[in-house]
Design a protein around this motif. Structure first.
Motif, PDB file in Angstrom:
ATOM      1  N   GLU A 259     -35.001 -31.415  12.265  1.00 42.82           N
ATOM      2  CA  GLU A 259     -36.024 -32.379  12.706  1.00 42.82           C
ATOM      3  C   GLU A 259     -37.356 -31.703  13.016  1.00 42.82           C
ATOM      4  OE1 GLU A 259     -32.924 -32.648  15.272  1.00 42.82           O
ATOM      5  OE2 GLU A 259     -32.281 -32.880  13.220  1.00 42.82           O
ATOM      6  N   ARG A 260     -37.307 -30.417  13.325  1.00 41.32           N
ATOM      7  CA  ARG A 260     -38.554 -29.733  13.665  1.00 41.32           C
ATOM      8  C   ARG A 260     -38.866 -28.609  12.669  1.00 41.32           C
ATOM      9  NH1 ARG A 260     -37.902 -27.970  19.629  1.00 41.32           N
ATOM     10  NH2 ARG A 260     -35.754 -28.679  19.510  1.00 41.32           N
ATOM     11  N   GLY A 261     -38.496 -28.825  11.431  1.00 37.65           N
ATOM     12  CA  GLY A 261     -38.893 -27.883  10.375  1.00 37.65           C
ATOM     13  C   GLY A 261     -37.926 -26.747  10.144  1.00 37.65           C
ATOM     14  N   ASN A 699     -40.595 -26.515   4.056  1.00 36.19           N
ATOM     15  CA  ASN A 699     -41.606 -27.310   4.775  1.00 36.19           C
ATOM     16  C   ASN A 699     -42.849 -27.514   3.910  1.00 36.19           C
ATOM     17  OD1 ASN A 699     -40.888 -27.877   7.755  1.00 36.19           O
ATOM     18  ND2 ASN A 699     -40.206 -25.760   7.430  1.00 36.19           N
ATOM     19  N   ALA A 702     -46.520 -28.363   5.268  1.00 41.02           N
ATOM     20  CA  ALA A 702     -46.537 -28.240   6.733  1.00 41.02           C
ATOM     21  C   ALA A 702     -46.496 -26.772   7.152  1.00 41.02           C
ATOM     22  CB  ALA A 702     -45.346 -28.992   7.319  1.00 41.02           C
ATOM     23  N   TRP A 703     -47.197 -25.930   6.458  1.00 42.81           N
ATOM     24  CA  TRP A 703     -47.179 -24.495   6.792  1.00 42.81           C
ATOM     25  C   TRP A 703     -48.585 -23.946   6.829  1.00 42.81           C
ATOM     26  CZ3 TRP A 703     -42.641 -22.875   8.461  1.00 42.81           C
ATOM     27  CH2 TRP A 703     -42.478 -21.502   8.713  1.00 42.81           C
ATOM     28  N   PRO A 705     -48.137 -26.609  10.240  1.00 36.54           N
ATOM     29  CA  PRO A 705     -48.115 -28.068  10.384  1.00 36.54           C
ATOM     30  C   PRO A 705     -49.491 -28.586  10.804  1.00 36.54           C
ATOM     31  CG  PRO A 705     -46.673 -26.985  12.010  1.00 36.54           C
ATOM     32  CD  PRO A 705     -47.308 -25.914  11.221  1.00 36.54           C
ATOM     33  N   ALA A 779     -42.420 -26.279  19.090  1.00 35.66           N
ATOM     34  CA  ALA A 779     -42.782 -27.571  18.493  1.00 35.66           C
ATOM     35  C   ALA A 779     -42.321 -27.664  17.039  1.00 35.66           C
ATOM     36  CB  ALA A 779     -44.301 -27.762  18.570  1.00 35.66           C
ATOM     37  N   HIS A 780     -42.387 -26.555  16.321  1.00 37.14           N
ATOM     38  CA  HIS A 780     -42.096 -26.584  14.886  1.00 37.14           C
ATOM     39  C   HIS A 780     -41.598 -25.202  14.457  1.00 37.14           C
ATOM     40  CE1 HIS A 780     -43.014 -26.717  10.511  1.00 37.14           C
ATOM     41  NE2 HIS A 780     -42.766 -28.017  10.641  1.00 37.14           N
ATOM     42  N   ALA A 781     -40.847 -25.165  13.348  1.00 36.95           N
ATOM     43  CA  ALA A 781     -40.309 -23.884  12.861  1.00 36.95           C
ATOM     44  C   ALA A 781     -41.425 -22.890  12.540  1.00 36.95           C
ATOM     45  CB  ALA A 781     -39.455 -24.121  11.622  1.00 36.95           C
ATOM     46  N   TYR A 782     -42.621 -23.422  12.186  1.00 34.43           N
ATOM     47  CA  TYR A 782     -43.728 -22.503  11.877  1.00 34.43           C
ATOM     48  C   TYR A 782     -44.043 -21.630  13.089  1.00 34.43           C
ATOM     49  CZ  TYR A 782     -48.447 -20.792  10.981  1.00 34.43           C
ATOM     50  OH  TYR A 782     -49.541 -19.972  10.835  1.00 34.43           O
TER      51      TYR A 782
END
Lengths: 855, 119
Positions: A259-261, A699, A702-703, A705, A779-782
């Motif tokens: 859900e978060r990358g 992603n 979104a890299w 995001p 917040a995100h995998a990034y």
């Protein structure tokens, strides 16, 4: 001891003996005194490879028994349908612990342990080059392993399967600490395995009998060399994987949360990049053992030595191209399946080469049907069957049918028990006379073999069918109407037959195994290799010169001459423990290595390291940190006594050969170890960059995001500049520390100090830059990937910092000068590595998102 | 380790290193293209995926073939020097490893080529 009969001759000339008789009075006594193990409670501080090796083997075998007991409980549960011996939750813990303990606490440590004992003896080295490292690796494993196993009694054991797939093992589905025990406990035990691997690589390459060139190296040494290199390449992937999953669990950094990358498949890639080579990491040392035992039992030289070396090296390489065949059912593109399917079948070729070489050796000699021979024959039969089902599951369409069924359980047990356990039992029976007053009983040994061989096949052969008719693995019970009951009952009976075989073995051990070095049973098999020389705590009285791969068959009177001290270094040149370091290819004497003796430092360092990781698991963070600091302190205390410098002029070791007692630079053994450590570090970093790129791939668009700002170029440029400047200062310090006149320039600590500030500043600038953009790691995998790279770099900078301070301290204490500079060299190498990694990290983190432009 | 010995080790492992390169290129490029939905992208009229597989295979195969020839030459020279047992051993093992690598590279290339990359 009489000289063994020689079944064949290579017709090579025997070397002239380098030292005359009689030997000077007191020479042998001084040697024995130097290598004497401590007594009383201090006995546990012994570092001789023989003691540590034996403890290591014993502990690994203890874990084999413990994990075996878990298997028996599971088999008892499954003996009849709808069994209620254990609950489903305990069953989950049982199968997770069975697999984990067998793979991580038995299989790899057992083969590593055997080599700690055997390698120096087989290569006629006095000890491994870093005996305290072996002791540290053992004690860390011993303490950590026992505590880890103890969790089963408190319901705290991991329960997500031995490969711990997320999301099942993420906090959402496994909020309790069970998974943390696996991640921190096993991750740290892998570090112990890597320590052992570094020791083995340097030991095989640098401490051999004189003249034991690469073409005369025992196949076992080749196997252990490939094994250790595979650990160095493969284990960093699982160390990184466990780090990432633990960071996700502890700090909510979403590497594996879709859900978060994140992507759970990333874990599978990291795990199996380690996990599949792991099978060969276990198997290759076993084949090395087989290649030593078969020629002795057939009383003829090994057929196809060069082909076996080819097979070992090729297997080591190719096994890294197979990992995706464990992921055939995850929906990967067909081309990937085809590609990895091809690799899986290709690796069967070198394995086949070895099997044919052993069969040819047996055919060219006259095989004596002893207990080791029986276990070898059992190994050939069982492993070949496991290999055949391996080729079946290498075919993706078949794998889809058999995946996660008992067919796979049967396959992996055929491969692992056949490929590792049977050779290990052969090795126990074969090499027991080296370490014991009596050989083990042949009569009992046949019972052990018979029970284990029949038990193995009775247990696992039916499982192929159980799997094909639909029984999934890891179910804690099954209904009557499934029709699996009879087959399961047979499997359970077989499991208890194996247990009976192991029990007879324990009885045999208790009755016959009496540890001794000087008074051992001797060369009862008429073997040809050097571990059968008369030995003591110092291993061999003198370091022999060899002219063939079967020195005891081809060099008459070798045992007696070695024992009389007629070969090299028959005493102690410096008055302490020493090993003769030889050149890596031709095994020519290079220098005398002053080997550190017993001490509490490695034991305490290991205990505190284990405590650091294990206390972290139960969230005792403050106590854990204190233990970590103490562990580092113990390591520094341990290192402080090393790097002794040239304590005396070059020494005559015999035959007119005069070698120094201290060298620096690329010839030095610790230089080699540092290079291997850098490879390990490089692999951890490479796996992290792979993870970063993998997460980018899943992603698109979104890299980074939306809403995330990439820092201005100026900051990473400044950071890079600081890294480079620190490296330049270290290079200048190195230049100033040159010369044979034992100079000790005052500028060296100043340069190191300034370089420390610069390298720390470089890491701080990058961290501050990322923080300044408000990039969140959760917040995100990034963000998680970026902070993971930054964090790893900070860890390396911290390590460099400690090494730099330590090097300055050595200068202040007068333990560092232009000749005695190994400590500086090690720091310098690590420094360059840290700078190189830092620059690459900057390039990836700041350059890649710009390069791809957010696609 | 001297430069000569480093060269011998590299020659001994050349084929396997070439295979590792072929493996990384094919797997890396196709995974990236498939992951981004560019499986049908072309370059000068050729599909990028099959072009990558063919070129990676041919280049690594050719490099390994050169290593085999070099190993054979080196082995013949070593055979004339009976004292050079380590050299002879290394060049012989180099022939064996590089020879096996030729088969492995071809085997992988074909298996990657015969199926659609991203299906």
């Amino acid at each position: 001891m009489n000289a063994p009969e020689r079944p064949g001759s290579f017709g090579e000339q025997e070397p002239e003996l380098p030292n005359p008789l009689p030997r000077p009075e007191g020479e042998f006594e001084a040697l024995k005194k130097a290598w004497k193990a401590p007594r009383g409670i201090s006995f546990i501080t012994a570092v001789n490879n023989t003691y540590v090796g034996l403890w290591y083997v014993g502990t690994a075998f203890l874990f084999f028994i413990l994990a075996g007991i878990l298997a028996l409980i599971m088999r008892a549960q499954l003996a009849a349908p709808e069994g209620d011996l254990v609950s489903h939750d305990l069953y989950n813990q049982l199968f997770t612990m069975h697999g984990t303990v067998m793979m991580f606490l038995f299989a790899v440590p057992a083969v590593e342990a055997a080599s700690v004992y055997l390698l120096p003896n087989m290569q006629a080295a006095r000890d491994l080059p870093f005996p305290r490292l072996s002791a540290y690796a053992f004690w860390a494993y011993f303490v950590g392993g026992l505590v880890f196993f103890g969790t089963i009694f408190f319901g705290l054991s991991p329960n997500g399967g031995w490969f711990m797939y997320p999301p099942l093992t993420g906090t959402k589905y496994s909020p309790a600490e069970n998974a943390d025990w696996w991640l921190l406990g096993i991750g740290f035990i892998e570090i112990s395995a890597i320590a052992g691997a570094i020791e083995i690589i340097v030991g095989v390459m640098k401490t051999r009998a004189v003249g034991m060139s690469l073409d005369k190296l025992p196949v076992y040494s080749w196997a252990m060399l490939v094994f250790a290199v595979m650990i160095v390449i493969g284990f960093p992937a699982i160390i990184l994987g466990t780090l990432l999953l633990e960071m996700e669990r502890a700090f909510d950094w979403p590497f594996f949360i879709a859900e978060r990358g994140g992507d759970p498949l990333l874990w599978q890639h990291l795990f199996w990049f380690f996990g599949h080579p792991e099978v060969y990491i276990i198997f290759l040392p076993a084949t090395g053992m087989v290649s030593m035992i078969v020629p002795t039992m057939a009383q003829t030289s090994l057929v196809g030595y060069r082909l076996i070396v080819l097979a070992l090296i090729a297997t080591g390489f190719l096994s890294f191209g197979l990992w995706v065949h464990h992921m055939f059912a995850t929906g990967l593109p067909k081309m990937s399946l085809s590609f990895f399917s091809a690799a899986s079948t290709a690796v069967a070729v070198p394995s086949g080469i070895q099997v044919f070489a052993w069969i040819a050796t047996i055919a060219s000699g006259r095989m004596k049907l002893t207990t080791p021979s029986l276990f070898i024959i059992g190994f050939l039969f069982i492993f070949t069957l496991g290999g055949l089902t391996g080729v079946m599951v290498a075919m993706a369409p078949f794998d889809w049918q058999a995946h996660d069924s008992y067919f796979v359980v049967a396959h992996l047990h055929y491969v692992l028990i056949g490929g590792m356990v049977f050779p290990l039992f052969a090795a126990f029976y074969y090499w027991a006379p080296v370490a014991s007053k009596h050989a083990l009983s042949e009569r009992l040994g046949r019972w052990v073999f018979g029970l284990m061989f029949l038990g193995m096949n009775v247990t696992f052969l039916p499982m192929h069918i159980t799997g094909l008719i639909g029984m999934p693995r890891r179910v804690y019970t099954y209904p009557v109407e499934m029709g699996w009951d009879a087959l399961n009952l047979v499997s359970t009976i077989g499991a208890f037959m194996i247990a009976a075989g192991v029990a007879v073995f324990l009885f045999d051990l208790a009755r016959n195994f009496r540890f001794t070095l000087e008074d051992n049973a001797g060369n009862v098999w008429n073997a040809s290799t050097l571990e059968w020389l008369p030995n003591g705590t110092y291993n061999t009285r003198s370091i022999p010169s060899v002219v063939s791969r079967d020195p005891l068959w081809d060099q008459s009177n070798l045992s007696k001459d070695v024992e009389d001290g007629r070969y090299y270094l028959p005493g102690t040149a410096t008055g302490g423990r020493e090993a003769l370091v030889t050149s890596p290819f031709d095994a020519r004497p290079q220098y005398i290595l002053q080997v550190p003796g017993p001490g509490w430092q490695p034991v305490l360092a290991a205990v505190f390291t284990a405590a650091f990781f294990l206390l972290l698991t139960v969230k005792f963070v403050f106590t854990s940190v204190i233990c970590g600091v103490l562990a580092v302190g113990c390591v520094i205390w341990w290192l402080w006594e090393t790097d002794p410098g040239p304590v005396r002029p070059p020494a005559d070791i015999g035959g007119g050969i005069v070698v120094p007692v201290y060298v620096t630079g690329p010839m030095n053994h610790s230089w080699w170890a540092m290079i291997v450590l850098m490879v390990v570090s490089g692999m951890v970093f490479t796996c992290l960059i792979f993870s970063y790129l993998f997460l980018w791939l899943v992603n698109p668009g979104a890299w980074p995001p939306q809403g995330v700002r990439i820092p201005d170029w100026i900051w990473p440029s400044l950071s890079a500049l600081l890294y480079c400047a620190s490296a330049v200062l270290i290079a200048v310090a190195s230049r100033q520390l040159r010369g044979a006149d034992r100079r000790n320039p005052r500028s060296v600590p100043i340069l190191i100090g300034v370089a420390l500030l610069l390298v720390s500043g470089a890491a701080a600038v990058d961290l501050w830059t990322q923080w300044g953009t408000n990039l969140s790691p959760s917040a995100h995998a990034y963000g998680a990937a970026v902070y993971a790279i930054v964090s790893l770099q900070i860890f390396f900078v911290l390590t460099t910092f400690i090494m730099g301070i330590y090097t300055i301290a050595r200068w202040l204490a007068g333990r560092l000068d232009s000749v005695r500079r190994t400590t500086f060299d090690n720091t310098m190498l690590f420094w360059y590595y840290t700078v190189g990694q830092g620059l690459t990290a900057l390039l990836v983190v700041h350059g890649f998102p710009r390069l791809t432009g957010g696609i | 380790m001297s430069g000569r010995r480093t060269g011998q080790v590299l020659l001994m492992l050349a084929g396997l290193i070439a295979w590792a390169v072929q493996f990384t290129v094919i797997y890396g490029v196709t995974s990236t293209l498939c992951g981004r939905g560019w499986a049908d992208a072309t370059l000068f009229g050729f599909g990028i995926v099959p072009a990558t597989i063919v070129s990676a295979t041919l280049i690594t195969f050719a490099a390994t073939a050169v290593a085999v020839i070099w190993s054979i030459k080196s082995h013949r020279q070593n055979a004339k020097r009976p004292a050079a047992t380590t050299d002879g051993f290394m060049s012989h093992v180099a022939i064996l490893i590089n020879g096996l690598s030729l088969v492995v590279i071809l085997w992988h290339g074909i298996s990657a080529l015969i199926l659609p990359a991203c299906a």
